[in-house]
Design a protein around this motif. Structure first.
Motif, PDB file in Angstrom:
ATOM      1  N   GLY A   8       0.821  -1.214   0.000  1.00 29.94           N
ATOM      2  CA  GLY A   8       0.000   0.000   0.000  1.00 29.94           C
ATOM      3  C   GLY A   8       0.849   1.257   0.000  1.00 29.94           C
ATOM      4  N   ASN A   9       1.897   1.253   0.804  1.00 31.62           N
ATOM      5  CA  ASN A   9       2.797   2.405   0.834  1.00 31.62           C
ATOM      6  C   ASN A   9       3.486   2.598  -0.511  1.00 31.62           C
ATOM      7  N   LEU A  10       3.916   1.509  -1.115  1.00 35.27           N
ATOM      8  CA  LEU A  10       4.572   1.592  -2.425  1.00 35.27           C
ATOM      9  C   LEU A  10       3.614   2.133  -3.487  1.00 35.27           C
ATOM     10  N   LYS A  11       2.360   1.692  -3.446  1.00 39.19           N
ATOM     11  CA  LYS A  11       1.363   2.203  -4.399  1.00 39.19           C
ATOM     12  C   LYS A  11       1.146   3.701  -4.213  1.00 39.19           C
ATOM     13  N   GLN A  12       1.139   4.141  -2.972  1.00 36.19           N
ATOM     14  CA  GLN A  12       0.944   5.561  -2.710  1.00 36.19           C
ATOM     15  C   GLN A  12       2.098   6.383  -3.280  1.00 36.19           C
ATOM     16  N   VAL A  13       3.308   5.899  -3.098  1.00 34.62           N
ATOM     17  CA  VAL A  13       4.482   6.610  -3.620  1.00 34.62           C
ATOM     18  C   VAL A  13       4.433   6.641  -5.147  1.00 34.62           C
ATOM     19  N   LYS A  14       4.167   5.489  -5.737  1.00 36.25           N
ATOM     20  CA  LYS A  14       4.089   5.388  -7.200  1.00 36.25           C
ATOM     21  C   LYS A  14       2.986   6.319  -7.730  1.00 36.25           C
ATOM     22  N   GLY A  15       1.858   6.335  -7.044  1.00 38.25           N
ATOM     23  CA  GLY A  15       0.755   7.202  -7.441  1.00 38.25           C
ATOM     24  C   GLY A  15       1.107   8.669  -7.330  1.00 38.25           C
ATOM     25  N   SER A  16       1.829   9.030  -6.282  1.00 45.01           N
ATOM     26  CA  SER A  16       2.251  10.421  -6.103  1.00 45.01           C
ATOM     27  C   SER A  16       3.176  10.867  -7.231  1.00 45.01           C
ATOM     28  N   VAL A  17       4.088   9.969  -7.609  1.00 43.94           N
ATOM     29  CA  VAL A  17       5.016  10.286  -8.697  1.00 43.94           C
ATOM     30  C   VAL A  17       4.244  10.472 -10.006  1.00 43.94           C
ATOM     31  N   LYS A  18       3.335   9.553 -10.291  1.00 42.92           N
ATOM     32  CA  LYS A  18       2.543   9.661 -11.518  1.00 42.92           C
ATOM     33  C   LYS A  18       1.713  10.939 -11.523  1.00 42.92           C
ATOM     34  N   GLU A  19       1.108  11.238 -10.386  1.00 45.31           N
ATOM     35  CA  GLU A  19       0.267  12.432 -10.298  1.00 45.31           C
ATOM     36  C   GLU A  19       1.104  13.690 -10.537  1.00 45.31           C
ATOM     37  N   ALA A  20       2.260  13.771  -9.899  1.00 46.31           N
ATOM     38  CA  ALA A  20       3.130  14.940 -10.072  1.00 46.31           C
ATOM     39  C   ALA A  20       3.623  15.043 -11.513  1.00 46.31           C
ATOM     40  N   ALA A  35      -3.551   9.756  -8.960  1.00 46.79           N
ATOM     41  CA  ALA A  35      -4.416  10.022  -7.810  1.00 46.79           C
ATOM     42  C   ALA A  35      -5.211   8.770  -7.434  1.00 46.79           C
ATOM     43  N   THR A  36      -5.681   8.057  -8.449  1.00 47.30           N
ATOM     44  CA  THR A  36      -6.428   6.823  -8.210  1.00 47.30           C
ATOM     45  C   THR A  36      -5.541   5.779  -7.547  1.00 47.30           C
ATOM     46  N   GLU A  37      -4.313   5.682  -8.016  1.00 47.04           N
ATOM     47  CA  GLU A  37      -3.379   4.708  -7.440  1.00 47.04           C
ATOM     48  C   GLU A  37      -3.063   5.047  -5.979  1.00 47.04           C
ATOM     49  N   LYS A  38      -2.969   6.344  -5.673  1.00 44.35           N
ATOM     50  CA  LYS A  38      -2.737   6.748  -4.281  1.00 44.35           C
ATOM     51  C   LYS A  38      -3.885   6.305  -3.385  1.00 44.35           C
ATOM     52  N   VAL A  39      -5.107   6.475  -3.846  1.00 44.58           N
ATOM     53  CA  VAL A  39      -6.278   6.080  -3.064  1.00 44.58           C
ATOM     54  C   VAL A  39      -6.290   4.560  -2.857  1.00 44.58           C
ATOM     55  N   ALA A  40      -5.968   3.822  -3.919  1.00 37.07           N
ATOM     56  CA  ALA A  40      -5.916   2.365  -3.803  1.00 37.07           C
ATOM     57  C   ALA A  40      -4.829   1.950  -2.814  1.00 37.07           C
ATOM     58  N   GLY A  41      -3.719   2.653  -2.831  1.00 44.53           N
ATOM     59  CA  GLY A  41      -2.630   2.357  -1.893  1.00 44.53           C
ATOM     60  C   GLY A  41      -3.035   2.620  -0.452  1.00 44.53           C
TER      61      GLY A  41
END
Length: 63
Positions: A8-20, A35-41
């Protein structure tokens, strides 16, 4: 900490990078995907935290 929490933490980081990256490049699709990946994380991390709490409670009852 269990696998769900870590993943979950890794998904949040990956999602943050994609969003930025989406914001910087003006790619709305990538931004939304991030943003969606962050929520899933966050959800997966919550599942992991719940599992940890349940395990701790069960261990406490056994003692």
């Amino acid at each position: 900490m269990n696998k769900d929490t870590v993943d979950g933490n890794l998904k949040q980081v990956k999602g943050s990078v994609k969003e930025a990256l989406g914001k910087v490049t003006g790619n709305t699709r990538l931004e939304v995907e991030g943003a969606t990946e962050k929520v899933a994380g966050k959800a997966q991390e919550a599942v992991g935290d719940t599992k940890d709490a349940a395990k701790k409670a069960a261990d406490k009852l056994r003692d």
